[in-house]
Design a protein around this motif. Structure first.
Motif, PDB file in Angstrom:
ATOM      1  N   THR A  43       2.961   1.957   9.466  1.00 13.68           N
ATOM      2  CA  THR A  43       4.162   2.503   8.881  1.00 13.68           C
ATOM      3  C   THR A  43       4.486   1.799   7.578  1.00 13.68           C
ATOM      4  O   THR A  43       4.251   0.609   7.417  1.00 13.68           O
ATOM      5  N   LYS A  44       5.049   2.571   6.620  1.00 20.30           N
ATOM      6  CA  LYS A  44       5.407   2.022   5.335  1.00 20.30           C
ATOM      7  C   LYS A  44       6.756   1.305   5.445  1.00 20.30           C
ATOM      8  O   LYS A  44       7.686   1.811   6.050  1.00 20.30           O
ATOM      9  N   GLN A  45       6.870   0.166   4.806  1.00 22.33           N
ATOM     10  CA  GLN A  45       8.108  -0.587   4.830  1.00 22.33           C
ATOM     11  C   GLN A  45       8.127  -1.504   3.627  1.00 22.33           C
ATOM     12  O   GLN A  45       7.100  -1.711   2.983  1.00 22.33           O
ATOM     13  N   PRO A  46       9.274  -2.066   3.279  1.00 18.87           N
ATOM     14  CA  PRO A  46       9.357  -2.914   2.087  1.00 18.87           C
ATOM     15  C   PRO A  46       8.555  -4.200   2.191  1.00 18.87           C
ATOM     16  O   PRO A  46       8.315  -4.843   1.181  1.00 18.87           O
ATOM     17  N   ARG A  47       8.156  -4.589   3.399  1.00 15.94           N
ATOM     18  CA  ARG A  47       7.398  -5.822   3.559  1.00 15.94           C
ATOM     19  C   ARG A  47       6.070  -5.512   4.242  1.00 15.94           C
ATOM     20  O   ARG A  47       6.008  -4.686   5.143  1.00 15.94           O
ATOM     21  N   VAL A  48       5.035  -6.206   3.811  1.00 13.83           N
ATOM     22  CA  VAL A  48       3.711  -6.007   4.388  1.00 13.83           C
ATOM     23  C   VAL A  48       3.060  -7.369   4.594  1.00 13.83           C
ATOM     24  O   VAL A  48       3.449  -8.371   3.994  1.00 13.83           O
ATOM     25  N   SER A  49       2.063  -7.393   5.463  1.00  8.55           N
ATOM     26  CA  SER A  49       1.253  -8.594   5.620  1.00  8.55           C
ATOM     27  C   SER A  49      -0.013  -8.409   4.794  1.00  8.55           C
ATOM     28  O   SER A  49      -0.622  -7.339   4.798  1.00  8.55           O
ATOM     29  N   VAL A  50      -0.381  -9.449   4.078  1.00 11.59           N
ATOM     30  CA  VAL A  50      -1.547  -9.401   3.195  1.00 11.59           C
ATOM     31  C   VAL A  50      -2.515 -10.499   3.613  1.00 11.59           C
ATOM     32  O   VAL A  50      -2.157 -11.676   3.668  1.00 11.59           O
ATOM     33  N   LEU A  51      -3.755 -10.093   3.928  1.00 10.03           N
ATOM     34  CA  LEU A  51      -4.790 -11.056   4.271  1.00 10.03           C
ATOM     35  C   LEU A  51      -5.531 -11.428   2.995  1.00 10.03           C
ATOM     36  O   LEU A  51      -5.976 -10.559   2.241  1.00 10.03           O
ATOM     37  N   LEU A  52      -5.662 -12.715   2.754  1.00  7.35           N
ATOM     38  CA  LEU A  52      -6.320 -13.218   1.554  1.00  7.35           C
ATOM     39  C   LEU A  52      -7.715 -13.721   1.898  1.00  7.35           C
ATOM     40  O   LEU A  52      -7.944 -14.215   3.006  1.00  7.35           O
ATOM     41  N   PRO A  53      -8.657 -13.620   0.974  1.00  6.09           N
ATOM     42  CA  PRO A  53     -10.032 -14.068   1.251  1.00  6.09           C
ATOM     43  C   PRO A  53     -10.161 -15.583   1.181  1.00  6.09           C
ATOM     44  O   PRO A  53     -10.906 -16.131   0.379  1.00  6.09           O
ATOM     45  N   LEU A  54      -9.433 -16.250   2.048  1.00  4.66           N
ATOM     46  CA  LEU A  54      -9.425 -17.707   2.129  1.00  4.66           C
ATOM     47  C   LEU A  54      -9.486 -18.112   3.603  1.00  4.66           C
ATOM     48  O   LEU A  54      -9.081 -17.331   4.482  1.00  4.66           O
ATOM     49  N   PRO A  55      -9.957 -19.300   3.908  1.00  7.15           N
ATOM     50  CA  PRO A  55     -10.031 -19.733   5.316  1.00  7.15           C
ATOM     51  C   PRO A  55      -8.653 -20.069   5.882  1.00  7.15           C
ATOM     52  O   PRO A  55      -8.369 -21.206   6.246  1.00  7.15           O
ATOM     53  N   ALA A  65      -5.371 -19.051   8.625  1.00 11.37           N
ATOM     54  CA  ALA A  65      -5.263 -18.631  10.020  1.00 11.37           C
ATOM     55  C   ALA A  65      -4.904 -17.161  10.171  1.00 11.37           C
ATOM     56  O   ALA A  65      -5.175 -16.558  11.211  1.00 11.37           O
ATOM     57  N   GLY A  66      -4.288 -16.576   9.167  1.00 15.50           N
ATOM     58  CA  GLY A  66      -3.885 -15.184   9.282  1.00 15.50           C
ATOM     59  C   GLY A  66      -3.329 -14.671   7.973  1.00 15.50           C
ATOM     60  O   GLY A  66      -3.542 -15.271   6.908  1.00 15.50           O
ATOM     61  N   ALA A  67      -2.612 -13.553   8.041  1.00 14.25           N
ATOM     62  CA  ALA A  67      -2.064 -12.918   6.844  1.00 14.25           C
ATOM     63  C   ALA A  67      -0.694 -13.498   6.516  1.00 14.25           C
ATOM     64  O   ALA A  67      -0.035 -14.113   7.356  1.00 14.25           O
ATOM     65  N   TYR A  68      -0.269 -13.288   5.278  1.00 16.17           N
ATOM     66  CA  TYR A  68       1.045 -13.727   4.816  1.00 16.17           C
ATOM     67  C   TYR A  68       1.907 -12.515   4.505  1.00 16.17           C
ATOM     68  O   TYR A  68       1.409 -11.474   4.062  1.00 16.17           O
ATOM     69  N   ASP A  69       3.213 -12.683   4.719  1.00 14.44           N
ATOM     70  CA  ASP A  69       4.158 -11.609   4.420  1.00 14.44           C
ATOM     71  C   ASP A  69       4.506 -11.607   2.937  1.00 14.44           C
ATOM     72  O   ASP A  69       4.714 -12.665   2.328  1.00 14.44           O
ATOM     73  N   TYR A  70       4.575 -10.395   2.370  1.00 16.67           N
ATOM     74  CA  TYR A  70       5.005 -10.211   0.988  1.00 16.67           C
ATOM     75  C   TYR A  70       5.969  -9.036   0.920  1.00 16.67           C
ATOM     76  O   TYR A  70       5.987  -8.177   1.804  1.00 16.67           O
ATOM     77  N   ARG A  71       6.746  -9.004  -0.142  1.00 17.07           N
ATOM     78  CA  ARG A  71       7.713  -7.926  -0.341  1.00 17.07           C
ATOM     79  C   ARG A  71       7.160  -6.935  -1.355  1.00 17.07           C
ATOM     80  O   ARG A  71       6.600  -7.315  -2.386  1.00 17.07           O
ATOM     81  N   LEU A  72       7.309  -5.649  -1.051  1.00 13.23           N
ATOM     82  CA  LEU A  72       6.894  -4.605  -1.978  1.00 13.23           C
ATOM     83  C   LEU A  72       8.032  -4.285  -2.932  1.00 13.23           C
ATOM     84  O   LEU A  72       9.204  -4.270  -2.536  1.00 13.23           O
ATOM     85  N   ALA A  73       7.696  -4.023  -4.177  1.00  7.44           N
ATOM     86  CA  ALA A  73       8.700  -3.620  -5.149  1.00  7.44           C
ATOM     87  C   ALA A  73       9.160  -2.202  -4.836  1.00  7.44           C
ATOM     88  O   ALA A  73       8.544  -1.476  -4.048  1.00  7.44           O
ATOM     89  N   ASP A  74      10.253  -1.808  -5.451  1.00 13.66           N
ATOM     90  CA  ASP A  74      10.787  -0.463  -5.228  1.00 13.66           C
ATOM     91  C   ASP A  74       9.737   0.585  -5.588  1.00 13.66           C
ATOM     92  O   ASP A  74       9.073   0.503  -6.625  1.00 13.66           O
ATOM     93  N   ARG A  75       9.588   1.556  -4.718  1.00 15.79           N
ATOM     94  CA  ARG A  75       8.694   2.697  -4.899  1.00 15.79           C
ATOM     95  C   ARG A  75       7.223   2.289  -5.008  1.00 15.79           C
ATOM     96  O   ARG A  75       6.401   3.058  -5.488  1.00 15.79           O
ATOM     97  N   MET A  76       6.882   1.087  -4.572  1.00 13.80           N
ATOM     98  CA  MET A  76       5.478   0.681  -4.545  1.00 13.80           C
ATOM     99  C   MET A  76       4.864   1.121  -3.227  1.00 13.80           C
ATOM    100  O   MET A  76       5.373   0.810  -2.157  1.00 13.80           O
ATOM    101  N   ASP A  77       3.776   1.861  -3.305  1.00 12.77           N
ATOM    102  CA  ASP A  77       3.116   2.388  -2.110  1.00 12.77           C
ATOM    103  C   ASP A  77       1.850   1.571  -1.859  1.00 12.77           C
ATOM    104  O   ASP A  77       0.927   1.582  -2.678  1.00 12.77           O
TER     105      ASP A  77
END
Length: 233
Positions: free
Chosen positions: A9-21, A23-35
């Motif tokens: 589901t789309k929401q203002p916050r998403v988890s982003v997995l980075l190509p680094l060792p 433990a898991g993904a980090y939460d980030y905030r999406l800007a307005d109208r960013m899909d």
């Protein structure tokens, strides 16, 4: 730290997995109208640098909103398929490896995510070279006989080194123009017929096909000396 991937589901916050060792993904905030649906490649801040990661799903929501940082932008690149993201999770769990370390193997060529740089090409200029050597004459004749080309391509056609081309450009005998970026490689045709296999190779290949068709976990050992055709199988 975000939880594993959840619903898309789309929401203002998403988890982003980075190509680094990590433990898991980090939460980030999406800007307005960013899909940025799951699988999207995004540029995000990490400390004082910027990295490209993959939207792994919904944010965990356990981070203080005041501490969340914004996704900088969405990379104009096809999203990572669900099957590949599931495979990253599976490999990480199976090998007890950080998911980000496994993700890095799927993003081992960062240049693929950046727009191609325009190429510099050369065409005949309006100034005569101070000294017209045979090599320079060949380059000028070749440049006048076709469309603008890069230094290496033009030098190869003239049978000289690229330094001759650049030298003519420095003295104004060749003008530089911006050429379109190289065209992308065509999409591979998976229906194209494969190599002709020997009877022994065909026997090994048929065994692998059967294992794939069974859809179950299995292990196979392909035994052969160098040049036996293991890659073709």
């Amino acid at each position: 730290m975000a939880s594993p991937r959840t619903s898309p589901t789309k929401q203002p916050r998403v988890s982003v997995l980075l190509p680094l060792p990590l433990a898991g993904a980090y939460d980030y905030r999406l800007a307005d109208r960013m899909d940025a649906p799951p699988g999207s490649f995004v540029r995000v801040p990490l400390g004082k640098r910027e990295m490209v990661g993959v939207v792994w799903g919904d944010a965990a929501g356990d981070v203080d909103p005041a501490k969340l940082r914004n996704v900088h932008d969405v990379v104009d690149f096809p999203a990572m398929a669900d099957a590949l993201r599931d495979f990253v999770d599976w490999v990480a769990a199976y090998t007890l490896a950080p998911p980000g370390a496994v993700l890095r193997m799927t993003m081992s060529v960062p240049e693929a995510l950046t727009p191609p740089r325009p190429r510099v090409a050369y065409r005949v200029g309006h100034r005569e070279p101070e000294r017209l050597t045979p090599a320079r004459a060949k380059v000028l004749a070749e440049a006048a006989s076709g469309p603008p080309r890069g230094a290496t391509e033009l030098a190869r056609a003239a049978g000289v080194g690229p330094a001759v081309v650049r030298g003519l450009a420095d003295m104004g005998a060749l003008d530089t123009v911006e050429a379109p970026a190289m065209a992308p490689f065509p999409v591979p045709d998976w229906q194209q017929s494969g190599p002709r296999l020997s009877p022994a190779q065909r026997k090994a290949a048929d065994g692998l096909v059967i294992k794939v068709a069974e859809g179950a976990y299995d292990v196979a050992l392909l035994d052969g000396v160098n040049g036996a055709g293991k890659t073709e199988v």
